[in-house]
Design an enzyme around this catalytic site. Structure first.
Site, mmCIF file in Angstrom:
data_model
loop_
_atom_site.group_PDB
_atom_site.id
_atom_site.type_symbol
_atom_site.label_atom_id
_atom_site.label_comp_id
_atom_site.label_asym_id
_atom_site.label_seq_id
_atom_site.Cartn_x
_atom_site.Cartn_y
_atom_site.Cartn_z
ATOM 1 N N MET A 90 3.957 8.776 -2.231
ATOM 2 C CA MET A 90 5.163 9.308 -1.603
ATOM 3 C C MET A 90 5.993 10.209 -2.524
ATOM 4 S SD MET A 90 4.510 8.162 1.356
ATOM 5 C CE MET A 90 5.958 8.337 2.402
ATOM 6 N N ASN A 107 -5.474 14.231 1.237
ATOM 7 C CA ASN A 107 -4.318 13.409 1.607
ATOM 8 C C ASN A 107 -4.504 12.929 3.037
ATOM 9 O OD1 ASN A 107 -1.615 12.304 1.476
ATOM 10 N ND2 ASN A 107 -0.942 14.020 2.742
ATOM 11 N N HIS A 109 -2.273 11.778 6.392
ATOM 12 C CA HIS A 109 -0.925 11.936 6.923
ATOM 13 C C HIS A 109 -0.882 11.377 8.344
ATOM 14 C CE1 HIS A 109 3.062 13.671 7.251
ATOM 15 N NE2 HIS A 109 2.731 14.101 8.454
ATOM 16 N N SER A 136 -4.246 12.567 10.305
ATOM 17 C CA SER A 136 -5.049 13.686 9.803
ATOM 18 C C SER A 136 -5.371 13.470 8.334
ATOM 19 C CB SER A 136 -4.266 15.008 9.916
ATOM 20 O OG SER A 136 -3.780 15.227 11.228
ATOM 21 N N GLU A 143 1.451 23.907 0.050
ATOM 22 C CA GLU A 143 2.332 23.709 1.211
ATOM 23 C C GLU A 143 2.272 22.248 1.652
ATOM 24 O OE1 GLU A 143 2.873 24.769 5.900
ATOM 25 O OE2 GLU A 143 1.208 25.705 4.829
ATOM 26 N N ASP A 145 1.750 18.999 3.333
ATOM 27 C CA ASP A 145 1.004 18.577 4.526
ATOM 28 C C ASP A 145 0.406 19.769 5.268
ATOM 29 O OD1 ASP A 145 1.672 15.891 4.002
ATOM 30 O OD2 ASP A 145 3.547 16.073 5.106
HETATM 31 C C1 GAR Z 1 0.017 5.508 5.732
HETATM 32 O O1 GAR Z 1 0.367 5.410 7.088
HETATM 33 C C2 GAR Z 1 -0.092 6.960 5.322
HETATM 34 O O2 GAR Z 1 -0.647 7.780 6.326
HETATM 35 C C3 GAR Z 1 1.343 7.297 5.076
HETATM 36 O O3 GAR Z 1 1.876 6.184 4.427
HETATM 37 C C4 GAR Z 1 1.162 5.012 4.839
HETATM 38 C C5 GAR Z 1 0.655 4.305 3.610
HETATM 39 O O4 GAR Z 1 0.131 3.045 3.935
HETATM 40 N N1 GAR Z 1 1.456 8.477 4.283
HETATM 41 C C6 GAR Z 1 2.458 9.330 4.355
HETATM 42 O O5 GAR Z 1 3.396 9.190 5.113
HETATM 43 C C7 GAR Z 1 2.363 10.511 3.426
HETATM 44 N N2 GAR Z 1 3.489 11.377 3.549
HETATM 45 P P1 GAR Z 1 -0.837 2.294 2.915
HETATM 46 O O6 GAR Z 1 -0.113 2.237 1.571
HETATM 47 O O7 GAR Z 1 -1.004 0.931 3.515
HETATM 48 O O8 GAR Z 1 -2.118 3.070 2.840
#
Ligand code: GAR
Length: 200
Positions: A90, A107, A109, A136, A143, A145
């Site tokens: 994050m 990544n 998302h 995705s 840029e 995401d």
């Molecule tokens: C997931 O849903 C991922 O897609 C999201 O955070 C969560 C992490 O969960 N990622 C974002 O929002 C990136 N900007 P996890 O730690 O259990 O994998």
């Protein structure tokens, strides 16, 4: 065999699905799980899975993003990784870090990109009145995401859905999509993967 560093900030459920997938005839193996948060729950899960872990805390660096990122690069390179997977990491990354891993970093998302880059994706899909949603996997470019999409999984939005119920249905799709894309990407194949709930 390719080596993969996985970057996390939290619970690491996507990291667990990636690590578990890298076995048998898979073209890659995990070399490192790295968190920017010392208390990330995923660190213990990675250690339980037998993967080397590291922490690079962003806080001491304050606004010195490139100092933080230089330390990230050093830790990742010490693991001899040639691919990087962001999995719930994050921190926004600068062009310096992104450029270092150009063409070698993925990544996941929680939206159907290009919709809803950034945060609060489930709430924003609901507010927009969308009838479908999903996740995705994309290659990371400067840029946010915005890089080339390598896979998507979609599901219908149901009446009565809330951000929490949507998140709970999208997450298992993430756990299928990300390993599928990584396996293909690690062989150099960038053909996008498209999953729907009908494939479950
Ligand atoms: C997931 O849903 C991922 O897609 C999201 O955070 C969560 C992490 O969960 N990622 C974002 O929002 C990136 N900007 P996890 O730690 O259990 O994998």
């Amino acid at each position: 065999t390719r080596k993969v560093a996985i970057l996390i900030s939290g619970g690491g459920s996507n990291m667990v699905s990636l690590v578990r997938s890298m076995t048998g005839d898979h073209p890659a193996r995990p070399s490192l799980v790295l968190s920017n948060r010392p208390d990330a729950g995923g660190l213990l899960k990675a250690a339980d899975l037998g993967v080397t872990t590291a922490v690079v805390d962003h806080k001491p660096y304050g606004s010195n993003r490139e100092g933080f990122e230089a330390e990230l690069i050093a830790a990742i390179e010490a693991s001899e990784a040639d691919l990087v997977c962001l999995a719930g990491f994050m921190r926004v990354l600068t062009p310096y870090f992104v450029g270092h891993w150009a063409g070698r970093m993925l990544n996941i998302h929680p939206s159907l990109l290009p919709k809803y880059k950034g945060l609060h994706t489930h709430a924003r899909a609901l507010e927009a009145g969308d009838t479908e949603h999903g996740c995705s996997v994309h290659e990371v470019t400067a840029e946010l995401d915005g890089g080339p999409i390598l896979g998507q999984a979609r599901l219908p939005i149901l009446s009565g859905d809330t951000p929490d119920t949507l998140a709970a249905r999208v997450l298992p799709l993430e756990h299928r999509l990300y390993p599928a894309v990584l396996r293909r990407y690690a062989t150099g194949d960038r053909t996008p993967i498209l999953l729907t709930t009908a494939d479950a």
